[in-house]
Enzyme design. Structure first.
Site, mmCIF file in Angstrom:
data_model
loop_
_atom_site.group_PDB
_atom_site.id
_atom_site.type_symbol
_atom_site.label_atom_id
_atom_site.label_comp_id
_atom_site.label_asym_id
_atom_site.label_seq_id
_atom_site.Cartn_x
_atom_site.Cartn_y
_atom_site.Cartn_z
ATOM 1 N N GLU A 57 27.066 -76.976 37.811
ATOM 2 C CA GLU A 57 26.860 -77.130 36.380
ATOM 3 C C GLU A 57 27.429 -75.931 35.613
ATOM 4 O O GLU A 57 28.051 -76.096 34.558
ATOM 5 C CB GLU A 57 25.365 -77.287 36.070
ATOM 6 C CG GLU A 57 24.728 -78.514 36.696
ATOM 7 C CD GLU A 57 24.122 -78.244 38.067
ATOM 8 O OE1 GLU A 57 23.108 -78.878 38.389
ATOM 9 O OE2 GLU A 57 24.684 -77.399 38.813
ATOM 10 N N ARG A 189 33.939 -78.658 64.093
ATOM 11 C CA ARG A 189 33.338 -77.386 64.510
ATOM 12 C C ARG A 189 33.445 -76.342 63.403
ATOM 13 O O ARG A 189 32.555 -75.518 63.226
ATOM 14 C CB ARG A 189 34.058 -76.838 65.744
ATOM 15 C CG ARG A 189 33.739 -77.505 67.056
ATOM 16 C CD ARG A 189 34.509 -76.782 68.153
ATOM 17 N NE ARG A 189 34.421 -77.448 69.447
ATOM 18 C CZ ARG A 189 35.109 -77.072 70.520
ATOM 19 N NH1 ARG A 189 35.939 -76.033 70.438
ATOM 20 N NH2 ARG A 189 34.970 -77.706 71.666
ATOM 21 N N THR A 201 27.790 -78.122 81.363
ATOM 22 C CA THR A 201 29.117 -78.041 80.757
ATOM 23 C C THR A 201 29.645 -76.617 80.810
ATOM 24 O O THR A 201 30.837 -76.385 81.064
ATOM 25 C CB THR A 201 29.062 -78.545 79.304
ATOM 26 O OG1 THR A 201 28.708 -79.932 79.302
ATOM 27 C CG2 THR A 201 30.402 -78.371 78.604
#
Length: 373
Positions: A57, A189, A201
């Site tokens: 604004e 990412r 992993t």
């Protein structure tokens, strides 16, 4: 409110487009856009550029200058009425002499919710709410989730072959998807607060989890879900922890071990999370991340970790890259490996939001059914 004109819709659409420019730069604040209109013409435009900077604004009022007097303000979120990093936007709108405020939605933040509208109406400025609300809610889903579910918005991502495999029977997974698809992931990412993987992993792929193929908009924390604290001290995430934030989430029993102290000495942040069977209570982990002002996180694997987020019902969206390749093999893993309902009526609810082509791959964006947990 109903009965919006085509001009109302066009002006709010422009405000929403402006708001999206702040993605990855304003979090944990919401993305907000504002368009000031006078006699059917736009006289001021603005959006929230960065955390701590002027709100939309104020930017639009500066753009309009004296032309703001008597203008209608189309804003994608209820104007704030409290002192935070910046002064209240309601005061700026009142001082500028706008004639009315049209907002897409009410702010879910308890510090604001409804108070901005009350302040404006008390000053004699009519407020209308609900124009393109569904679009505004989709744009700021992470911000809304933070206040309604007290956790970050969770994206799941995986790449798979057309026959539903995420690796060969020997565990090789580089690369199933195209370089174009990997760029999309790195762009995602680049605007995340955290990138999450399971310890399997880390042990199998030794990932870096950085946005190497994109320009980072924020420094994502690398998070490892590691109940038994098996993260190798020689892992790339550990070796780079002093330069790039790295958090290891483990059980309370392991959080004060010699291994935990060794990880901390190398720059990692080790936190204790309550257990759920043999894994962690992901809702508790996500609440901790929310307390650290994280609004969106990306879960990249592996299959068991992805499955846990779905099974514990704390996943919001999924990005699934399907490559036109056949891997086959009974022992080749698929995604969501621990997810196994007995009957079809027990399947998690999800809907396809979009399908895009990435030079051969198809990317499905899905949304999981909304549940609070």
């Amino acid at each position: 409110m109903t009965g919006w004109t085509k001009h109302d819709i066009a002006f709010m659409s422009e405000a929403l487009d402006l708001a999206a420019n702040g993605r990855g730069l304003v979090e944990p604040n919401p993305m907000v856009g504002c368009v000031l209109v006078k006699k059917g013409r736009v006289v001021g435009r603005g959006f929230h550029h960065k955390l701590g900077g002027p709100h939309a604004e104020v930017e639009a009022l500066r753009d309009a200058g004296k032309r703001a007097v008597g203008a209608s303000a189309y804003v994608t979120l209820e104007p704030c009425n409290h002192h935070g990093r910046t002064p209240p936007c309601t005061d700026a709108l009142i001082r500028a002499g706008v004639s009315r405020v049209i907002a897409a939605m009410k702010d879910p933040n308890p510090l604001v919710s409804g108070k901005g509208f009350r302040r404006l109406r008390a000053a004699g400025i009519p407020c209308m709410v609900g124009l393109l609300e569904s679009h505004a809610r989709a744009l700021n889903a992470p911000f809304i989730t933070r206040f309604t579910k007290h956790r970050p918005y969770v994206y799941l991502k995986w790449a798979q072959s057309i026959d539903g495999k995420i690796a060969t029977r020997t565990g090789e997974s580089k690369w199933i998807s195209t370089i174009e698809s990997r760029r999309v992931v790195h762009e995602l990412r680049a605007r995340m607060d955290a990138v999450i993987v399971g310890v399997a992993t880390v042990m199998a792929d030794d990932p870096d989890l950085t946005a190497r193929l994109a320009r980072p908009r924020r420094a994502a924390t690398r998070v490892v879900i590691d109940p038994r604290l098996r993260t190798p001290l020689a892992a790339r995430l550990v070796r780079t922890a002093r330069r790039k934030p790295t958090l290891i989430a483990t059980s309370a029993a392991r959080s004060d071990s010699a291994k935990a102290r060794a990880l901390i000495a190398r720059g990692c942040d080790v936190i204790a999370v309550p257990m759920r069977g043999r894994t962690l209570r992901l809702g508790a982990l996500l609440r901790t991340l929310c307390d650290r002002a994280m609004t969106n996180v990306l879960v990249e694997g592996g299959g068991r970790t992805l499955g846990e987020f779905v099974e514990q019902r704390v996943a919001d969206e999924g990005l699934i890259f399907v490559a036109p390749r056949l891997i086959g093999g009974e022992n080749a893993p698929g995604p969501l490996r621990n997810l196994g309902p007995a009957t079809m009526d027990q399947l998690p609810e999800a809907e396809v939001m979009a399908i895009h082509s990435n030079r051969g791959d198809l990317c499905y964006t899905i949304r999981f059914a909304s549940r609070t947990r």
